[in-house]
Design a protein around this motif. Sequence first.
Motif, PDB file in Angstrom:
ATOM      1  N   TRP A   1       0.826  -1.216   0.000  1.00  0.00           N
ATOM      2  CA  TRP A   1       0.000   0.000   0.000  1.00  0.00           C
ATOM      3  C   TRP A   1       0.854   1.258   0.000  1.00  0.00           C
ATOM      4  O   TRP A   1       1.845   1.351   0.735  1.00  0.00           O
ATOM      5  CB  TRP A   1      -0.918   0.032   1.221  1.00  0.00           C
ATOM      6  N   PHE A   2       0.424   2.200  -0.797  1.00  0.00           N
ATOM      7  CA  PHE A   2       0.997   3.546  -0.858  1.00  0.00           C
ATOM      8  C   PHE A   2      -0.190   4.498  -0.697  1.00  0.00           C
ATOM      9  O   PHE A   2      -1.006   4.649  -1.608  1.00  0.00           O
ATOM     10  CB  PHE A   2       1.714   3.731  -2.200  1.00  0.00           C
TER      11      PHE A   2
ATOM     12  N   ASP B   1       0.422  14.654  -1.229  1.00  0.00           N
ATOM     13  CA  ASP B   1       0.679  15.926  -0.567  1.00  0.00           C
ATOM     14  C   ASP B   1       1.272  15.599   0.798  1.00  0.00           C
ATOM     15  O   ASP B   1       0.578  15.118   1.698  1.00  0.00           O
ATOM     16  CB  ASP B   1      -0.625  16.715  -0.421  1.00  0.00           C
ATOM     17  N   PHE B   2       2.560  15.831   0.957  1.00  0.00           N
ATOM     18  CA  PHE B   2       3.235  15.458   2.198  1.00  0.00           C
ATOM     19  C   PHE B   2       2.624  16.143   3.415  1.00  0.00           C
ATOM     20  O   PHE B   2       2.698  15.619   4.532  1.00  0.00           O
ATOM     21  CB  PHE B   2       4.717  15.819   2.118  1.00  0.00           C
ATOM     22  N   ALA B   3       2.042  17.318   3.237  1.00  0.00           N
ATOM     23  CA  ALA B   3       1.470  18.042   4.367  1.00  0.00           C
ATOM     24  C   ALA B   3       0.349  17.257   5.031  1.00  0.00           C
ATOM     25  O   ALA B   3       0.102  17.393   6.235  1.00  0.00           O
ATOM     26  CB  ALA B   3       0.957  19.408   3.914  1.00  0.00           C
ATOM     27  N   ALA B   4      -0.352  16.417   4.264  1.00  0.00           N
ATOM     28  CA  ALA B   4      -1.450  15.616   4.799  1.00  0.00           C
ATOM     29  C   ALA B   4      -0.976  14.321   5.427  1.00  0.00           C
ATOM     30  O   ALA B   4      -1.768  13.603   6.039  1.00  0.00           O
ATOM     31  CB  ALA B   4      -2.455  15.304   3.688  1.00  0.00           C
ATOM     32  N   GLY B   5       0.299  14.015   5.288  1.00  0.00           N
ATOM     33  CA  GLY B   5       0.813  12.724   5.735  1.00  0.00           C
ATOM     34  C   GLY B   5       0.634  11.675   4.645  1.00  0.00           C
ATOM     35  O   GLY B   5      -0.262  11.786   3.795  1.00  0.00           O
ATOM     36  N   TRP B   6       1.467  10.666   4.647  1.00  0.00           N
ATOM     37  CA  TRP B   6       1.367   9.562   3.685  1.00  0.00           C
ATOM     38  C   TRP B   6       1.951   8.322   4.327  1.00  0.00           C
ATOM     39  O   TRP B   6       2.692   8.402   5.307  1.00  0.00           O
ATOM     40  CB  TRP B   6       2.065   9.906   2.365  1.00  0.00           C
ATOM     41  N   ALA B   7       1.550   7.156   3.827  1.00  0.00           N
ATOM     42  CA  ALA B   7       1.900   5.904   4.500  1.00  0.00           C
ATOM     43  C   ALA B   7       2.323   4.833   3.507  1.00  0.00           C
ATOM     44  O   ALA B   7       1.793   4.764   2.394  1.00  0.00           O
ATOM     45  CB  ALA B   7       0.720   5.406   5.339  1.00  0.00           C
TER      46      ALA B   7
ATOM     47  N   SER C   1       2.969   0.547   3.529  1.00  0.00           N
ATOM     48  CA  SER C   1       2.910  -0.713   4.265  1.00  0.00           C
ATOM     49  C   SER C   1       4.270  -1.393   4.188  1.00  0.00           C
ATOM     50  O   SER C   1       5.053  -1.155   3.262  1.00  0.00           O
ATOM     51  CB  SER C   1       1.837  -1.619   3.675  1.00  0.00           C
ATOM     52  N   PHE C   2       4.558  -2.265   5.155  1.00  0.00           N
ATOM     53  CA  PHE C   2       5.882  -2.873   5.185  1.00  0.00           C
ATOM     54  C   PHE C   2       6.141  -3.840   4.032  1.00  0.00           C
ATOM     55  O   PHE C   2       7.292  -3.956   3.584  1.00  0.00           O
ATOM     56  CB  PHE C   2       6.163  -3.515   6.539  1.00  0.00           C
ATOM     57  N   PRO C   3       5.145  -4.553   3.506  1.00  0.00           N
ATOM     58  CA  PRO C   3       5.452  -5.338   2.308  1.00  0.00           C
ATOM     59  C   PRO C   3       5.976  -4.476   1.157  1.00  0.00           C
ATOM     60  O   PRO C   3       6.878  -4.908   0.427  1.00  0.00           O
ATOM     61  CB  PRO C   3       4.099  -5.974   1.966  1.00  0.00           C
ATOM     62  N   LEU C   4       5.450  -3.261   1.015  1.00  0.00           N
ATOM     63  CA  LEU C   4       5.953  -2.368  -0.026  1.00  0.00           C
ATOM     64  C   LEU C   4       7.342  -1.846   0.333  1.00  0.00           C
ATOM     65  O   LEU C   4       8.226  -1.781  -0.533  1.00  0.00           O
ATOM     66  CB  LEU C   4       4.979  -1.209  -0.237  1.00  0.00           C
ATOM     67  N   ILE C   5       7.556  -1.508   1.589  1.00  0.00           N
ATOM     68  CA  ILE C   5       8.882  -1.046   2.012  1.00  0.00           C
ATOM     69  C   ILE C   5       9.924  -2.132   1.779  1.00  0.00           C
ATOM     70  O   ILE C   5      11.033  -1.852   1.285  1.00  0.00           O
ATOM     71  CB  ILE C   5       8.854  -0.619   3.495  1.00  0.00           C
ATOM     72  N   ASN C   6       9.582  -3.375   2.079  1.00  0.00           N
ATOM     73  CA  ASN C   6      10.528  -4.475   1.864  1.00  0.00           C
ATOM     74  C   ASN C   6      10.821  -4.677   0.383  1.00  0.00           C
ATOM     75  O   ASN C   6      11.965  -4.951  -0.002  1.00  0.00           O
ATOM     76  CB  ASN C   6       9.978  -5.762   2.477  1.00  0.00           C
ATOM     77  N   LYS C   7       9.803  -4.516  -0.441  1.00  0.00           N
ATOM     78  CA  LYS C   7      10.005  -4.647  -1.885  1.00  0.00           C
ATOM     79  C   LYS C   7      10.910  -3.527  -2.405  1.00  0.00           C
ATOM     80  O   LYS C   7      11.830  -3.764  -3.200  1.00  0.00           O
ATOM     81  CB  LYS C   7       8.652  -4.598  -2.597  1.00  0.00           C
TER      82      LYS C   7
ATOM     83  N   LEU D   1      -0.485   5.528  -6.082  1.00  0.00           N
ATOM     84  CA  LEU D   1      -0.959   6.117  -4.840  1.00  0.00           C
ATOM     85  C   LEU D   1      -2.450   5.853  -4.680  1.00  0.00           C
ATOM     86  O   LEU D   1      -3.233   6.076  -5.610  1.00  0.00           O
ATOM     87  CB  LEU D   1      -0.708   7.629  -4.846  1.00  0.00           C
ATOM     88  N   THR D   2      -2.849   5.360  -3.524  1.00  0.00           N
ATOM     89  CA  THR D   2      -4.264   5.215  -3.191  1.00  0.00           C
ATOM     90  C   THR D   2      -4.693   6.442  -2.394  1.00  0.00           C
ATOM     91  O   THR D   2      -4.116   6.748  -1.346  1.00  0.00           O
ATOM     92  CB  THR D   2      -4.505   3.944  -2.358  1.00  0.00           C
ATOM     93  N   SER D   3      -5.685   7.146  -2.903  1.00  0.00           N
ATOM     94  CA  SER D   3      -6.141   8.371  -2.255  1.00  0.00           C
ATOM     95  C   SER D   3      -6.964   8.041  -1.013  1.00  0.00           C
ATOM     96  O   SER D   3      -7.895   7.235  -1.067  1.00  0.00           O
ATOM     97  CB  SER D   3      -6.977   9.195  -3.236  1.00  0.00           C
ATOM     98  N   VAL D   4      -6.619   8.667   0.109  1.00  0.00           N
ATOM     99  CA  VAL D   4      -7.286   8.425   1.388  1.00  0.00           C
ATOM    100  C   VAL D   4      -7.988   9.723   1.808  1.00  0.00           C
ATOM    101  O   VAL D   4      -7.311  10.708   2.125  1.00  0.00           O
ATOM    102  CB  VAL D   4      -6.274   7.990   2.462  1.00  0.00           C
ATOM    103  N   PRO D   5      -9.306   9.769   1.794  1.00  0.00           N
ATOM    104  CA  PRO D   5     -10.010  11.027   2.094  1.00  0.00           C
ATOM    105  C   PRO D   5      -9.770  11.554   3.504  1.00  0.00           C
ATOM    106  O   PRO D   5      -9.918  12.749   3.748  1.00  0.00           O
ATOM    107  CB  PRO D   5     -11.484  10.680   1.867  1.00  0.00           C
TER     108      PRO D   5
END
Length: 501
Positions: free
Chosen positions: A154-155, A184-190, A192-198, A233-237
């Motif tokens: 997840w991104f 938009d970094f101001a809103a925060g972004w995340a 998931s660890f499977p993506l970080i490991n990849k 990127l998955t948009s998170v409202p």
Amino acid sequence: MRPLSGRCFGVPAVIALLTCSLASAIDAEDVKKDAKNSQNLGKSGTSNKNDLDLKEVVFVIQSQSNSFHAERAKQLEQNILKQAADLTQELPRVLLVHLLDKHDGAWTILPLLPHFSTSFSRNSSWVFFCEEETRIHIPKLLETLRRYDPSKEWFLGKALHDEQSTIIHHYAFAEDPTIFKFPDFAAGWALSFPLINKLTKRLKSESLKSDFTIDLKHEIALYIWDKGNGPHLTSVPEFCTDDMSSPKTTSCATMFRTFLPLCGNPVKEMAVFVAVKTCKKFHDDRIPIVKQTWESQASLIEYYSDYSESSIPTIDLGVPNTERGHCGKTFAILERFLNHSSDTTTWLVIVDDDTLISISRLRNLLSCYDSSEPVFLGERYGYGLGTGGYSYITGGGGMVFSREAVQRLLDSKCRCYSNDAPDDMVLGMCFSGLGIPVTHSPLFHQARPIDYPKDYLSHQVPISFHKHWNIDPIKAYFTWLAPSGEDVTSGRKQTLYKEEL
């Protein structure tokens, strides 16, 4: 668009890169297909049943070492930990980027991913990135992240997109720039660890290219997408940049105050010296715009040219005009400032003749910085950071120096390798060698207002923009930068910010 060769001062790094970047243009149809697949993954991968504890979230604050910024980041860290304690949950890990890695490239985030993978992947599900002024409602953030299966890649973030192709992003997706989303970094972004490991595996197999870092949020999204091999990127409202006082924030996990930092009285007018770089061929079309817009805000201002013209007036420093960089002229300005201005003039601002800037807002911002420290402030770019390069302040948006920074620089004997070297990059190399980090502010802009997403600018009180290409620069100034009373920043009056977390 005006031909790039028509500039009398240095070509910015972004233009220098343009030719090679266009060679890697991306097929728009592939992006559309990938976006649809990402949406389908989202439908199948979200769940309200994921059991997520706060200890499984690693918070990373994109902090800076300058004392003002470090303190703001520390306050946010304390706020996160206090919310966690109030929830009687095990405290999460909160990391400050400027303390994680002393290497100058830590702010670009990607070099830190292997550390996150090694240190936290066994017991954590998410890394949540935020800026020092992002405000987080921890219970709502947990509720939001629980919707996404942490065993998948997840991104997540608040999606921005270009409304037209822009030089900032090397005209990527020129056919339809709206299709590619970046956070938009101001809103925060995340992540998931499977993506970080990849991503970590990829980083270990192929090192980051030794080129320019210009707009990190767009470049990270491109790297993660990997021409369709990675997620969009998955948009998170719930990741919001609405003002904290807005009723809209009741459903938000994050917020961001539209603000202009003010840490006391604004810096005095006579404490700020403004140097405008120009040349004879632009005296008639660019200098009148400066005089019709922001010149009256500058009590101390001089124009430096290759030709002395008393009606402006301009000063010829004896450095010949160059078609590419203007390092020789910039260092002559630095020496003139140090040797001929009062010690009470503690700040130097160097701008191009096609820079639009609000000196009154800058004086507010500078109240947050200690001029006795070596401060080099503006919009941060990077060169070769994946291979031990350096950061620098890009010149078009304005370069701000404390007197102490100028003194240390000139004492070091670090100088231009040629008069036409790119001054902003040489300055970055010099300060890096002195161990003085550049200080980034997103309120300075290397490009025009139309080159940025409207939603990105909506939570800013900008200080500068650059370029007159295909815009009315006077209208742009009075729309975005005019002093309070005439200030129309996305329909709002200027907001000063003195909040404690």
